[in-house]
Design a protein around this motif. Structure first.
Motif, short mmCIF file in Angstrom:
data_model
loop_
_atom_site.label_atom_id
_atom_site.label_comp_id
_atom_site.label_asym_id
_atom_site.label_seq_id
_atom_site.Cartn_x
_atom_site.Cartn_y
_atom_site.Cartn_z
N VAL A 95 -73.19 -108.06 -45.98
CA VAL A 95 -72.68 -108.98 -44.96
C VAL A 95 -73.50 -110.26 -44.99
CG1 VAL A 95 -72.22 -109.31 -42.51
CG2 VAL A 95 -71.98 -107.03 -43.53
N PRO A 96 -72.89 -111.42 -45.14
CA PRO A 96 -73.65 -112.68 -45.16
C PRO A 96 -74.45 -112.86 -43.87
CG PRO A 96 -71.41 -113.04 -45.92
CD PRO A 96 -71.45 -111.64 -45.37
N ASP A 97 -75.67 -113.37 -44.02
CA ASP A 97 -76.51 -113.65 -42.86
C ASP A 97 -75.95 -114.85 -42.09
OD1 ASP A 97 -78.16 -111.62 -43.65
OD2 ASP A 97 -79.72 -112.93 -44.47
N LEU A 98 -76.13 -114.82 -40.78
CA LEU A 98 -75.79 -116.00 -39.99
C LEU A 98 -76.73 -117.15 -40.33
CD1 LEU A 98 -75.10 -114.33 -36.52
CD2 LEU A 98 -73.43 -115.15 -38.21
N ASP A 99 -77.99 -116.83 -40.61
CA ASP A 99 -78.97 -117.84 -40.97
C ASP A 99 -79.28 -117.73 -42.45
OD1 ASP A 99 -81.01 -119.67 -41.18
OD2 ASP A 99 -82.51 -118.42 -40.15
N LYS A 100 -78.74 -118.66 -43.22
CA LYS A 100 -79.02 -118.71 -44.66
C LYS A 100 -80.01 -119.82 -44.98
CE LYS A 100 -74.29 -117.28 -45.77
NZ LYS A 100 -73.75 -117.48 -44.39
N GLY A 101 -80.66 -120.37 -43.96
CA GLY A 101 -81.56 -121.48 -44.18
C GLY A 101 -80.85 -122.81 -44.05
N PRO A 102 -81.55 -123.90 -44.23
CA PRO A 102 -80.96 -125.23 -44.05
C PRO A 102 -79.83 -125.50 -45.04
CG PRO A 102 -83.12 -125.40 -45.07
CD PRO A 102 -82.98 -123.98 -44.64
N ALA A 270 -82.07 -114.07 -51.75
CA ALA A 270 -80.87 -114.90 -51.85
C ALA A 270 -79.60 -114.06 -51.87
CB ALA A 270 -80.95 -115.78 -53.09
N ALA A 271 -79.60 -112.93 -52.58
CA ALA A 271 -78.42 -112.09 -52.64
C ALA A 271 -78.12 -111.49 -51.27
CB ALA A 271 -78.60 -110.99 -53.68
N ASP A 272 -79.14 -111.01 -50.60
CA ASP A 272 -78.98 -110.44 -49.27
C ASP A 272 -78.44 -111.48 -48.30
OD1 ASP A 272 -79.27 -108.54 -47.14
OD2 ASP A 272 -81.18 -109.45 -46.62
N ALA A 273 -78.89 -112.72 -48.41
CA ALA A 273 -78.50 -113.78 -47.48
C ALA A 273 -77.01 -114.08 -47.55
CB ALA A 273 -79.30 -115.05 -47.76
N VAL A 274 -76.41 -113.95 -48.74
CA VAL A 274 -74.99 -114.31 -48.88
C VAL A 274 -74.08 -113.08 -48.98
CG1 VAL A 274 -75.54 -116.52 -49.95
CG2 VAL A 274 -75.15 -114.51 -51.41
N GLY A 275 -74.61 -111.89 -48.69
CA GLY A 275 -73.79 -110.69 -48.70
C GLY A 275 -73.57 -110.07 -50.05
N GLU A 276 -74.44 -110.41 -51.03
CA GLU A 276 -74.34 -109.84 -52.38
C GLU A 276 -75.51 -108.91 -52.69
OE1 GLU A 276 -71.88 -110.12 -54.46
OE2 GLU A 276 -70.70 -111.57 -53.33
N GLY A 277 -76.15 -108.42 -51.64
CA GLY A 277 -77.36 -107.64 -51.84
C GLY A 277 -77.15 -106.26 -52.44
N ASP A 307 -75.21 -120.01 -52.34
CA ASP A 307 -74.34 -119.07 -53.06
C ASP A 307 -75.18 -118.29 -54.05
OD1 ASP A 307 -71.96 -117.84 -53.75
OD2 ASP A 307 -71.49 -119.30 -55.33
N LEU A 308 -74.65 -117.15 -54.49
CA LEU A 308 -75.30 -116.36 -55.54
C LEU A 308 -74.23 -115.64 -56.33
CD1 LEU A 308 -78.55 -114.47 -55.63
CD2 LEU A 308 -76.49 -113.13 -56.12
N ARG A 309 -74.37 -115.67 -57.63
CA ARG A 309 -73.46 -114.97 -58.54
C ARG A 309 -74.27 -114.22 -59.59
NH1 ARG A 309 -70.62 -115.77 -55.01
NH2 ARG A 309 -68.63 -116.91 -54.87
N VAL A 310 -73.70 -113.12 -60.06
CA VAL A 310 -74.35 -112.30 -61.09
C VAL A 310 -73.46 -112.30 -62.33
CG1 VAL A 310 -75.14 -109.99 -61.68
CG2 VAL A 310 -75.52 -110.87 -59.39
#
Length: 331
Positions: A95-102, A270-277, A307-310
């Protein structure tokens, strides 16, 4: 004539007892696993097994449903609590974090790949860099042959600034950058692997410390303490210097306490922040997606994640991790 058969009225009772025992037996592994995960009890061989925590979390639903179907209410309550606890450990990564940083700042795209003794397809790596506007590339298991192949494929035209420490074994490391390296060096961690690092400053942004991370893998008794030491000795976040970005093959998942402790110094995964953890990165062969997530991009919490992609890369057993970041502006 005598018989040892149980009286008919006792047979259903025995079946009920057997079913209750079976439910509790299937519930026990998940319960013990949750306790170990919650209190960071992975030690010795359990270090490797704990990488499979998401699979165990999925399993805990089975005894819960079984207890409900069998109307074993006490077992169902315990199984429900275990399943909920395991879900709380694992599901937030999807699940994407509400706070992904600036979200305001200077865009920076970084790519990391364990190249499997330098065998990863150099043309595909260079294509990933070119197509995705990558400004920093980190490589692990970086060999002289891999270095020569990337050079021949044209990596220098895209990322001319380099800190390269190739080795004939799995311990080589490299960093390629679009931006000049204000400082650069390589350190050898406790496990014996090299970690190339540098300070760069994208135009208009604050300076960042980037490091190609590769702790020793925890695959034997003599390696367990060195694996833990390698993770503990990674640069901590939250200091007054350049903002740190750690990228590489951490040989650890978010279910390992040592990695969570490192993140707790002030990083975000970074993956956890955007829901790709839960997107796996290893082992990946012949286009397979892998089983566990051991390759990470950790960024200081003052850095944003867009964003993050694998990406699967030919001839490597790891997948490449591409992260789009936002670096605070200078001044």
């Amino acid at each position: 004539m005598t018989t040892t058969d149980a009286p008919p009225e006792k047979r259903p009772k025995r079946r009920r007892v057997a079913l209750s025992v079976l439910i509790w037996v299937t519930l026990a592994p998940g319960t013990l696993w949750l306790l170990g995960r919650a209190f960071g009890l992975e030690r010795g061989p359990l270090i490797t097994f704990f990488a499979g925590t998401p699979f165990v979390a999925a399993w805990t639903v089975i005894p819960f449903l079984g207890a409900l179907a069998a109307k074993r209410w006490r077992a169902a309550v315990v199984a429900g609590l275990v399943a909920a606890g395991m879900g709380a450990c694992v599901l937030p990564r999807a699940v994407p974090d509400l706070d992904k940083g600036p979200s305001d700042g200077v865009a920076l795209r970084v790519l990391t790949l364990n190249t499997l003794y330098g065998e990863a397809d150099p043309a595909q790596i260079v294509q990933l860099v070119r197509d995705n506007d990558v400004a920093v590339l980190a490589v692990q298991e970086f060999t002289p042959g891999g270095e020569a192949a990337l050079k021949a494929a044209g990596i220098g035209q895209l990322l001319p600034y380099q800190q390269l420490s190739a080795a004939t074994d799995a311990g080589g490391s490299g960093l390629y950058s679009r931006y000049p390296m204000l400082t650069q060096a390589t350190r050898r961690n406790d496990g014996g692997f090299q970690q190339a690092f540098a300070t760069i400053q994208p135009a208009g942004a604050v300076a960042v410390h980037v490091e190609s991370v590769h702790p020793l893998a925890p695959v034997g008794p003599e390696m367990y303490p060195r694996w833990a030491a390698d993770l503990r000795e990674q640069p901590h976040a939250g200091g007054d210097g350049p903002l740190p970005i750690l990228l590489g093959d951490f040989n650890a998942t978010l279910d390992h306490e040592e990695l969570r402790d490192l993140i707790d110094t002030g990083y975000r995964d970074a993956a956890d922040a955007v829901g790709e953890g839960l997107t796996p990165t290893w082992p990946s062969f012949d286009g397979s997606s892998g089983l566990v997530t051991i390759d990470h991009v950790l960024v200081d919490e003052r850095i944003g994640v867009r964003d993050l992609r694998v990406h699967t890369v030919r001839h490597s057993d790891h997948r490449a991790v591409l992260a789009s970041l936002t670096i605070p502006t200078a001044g």
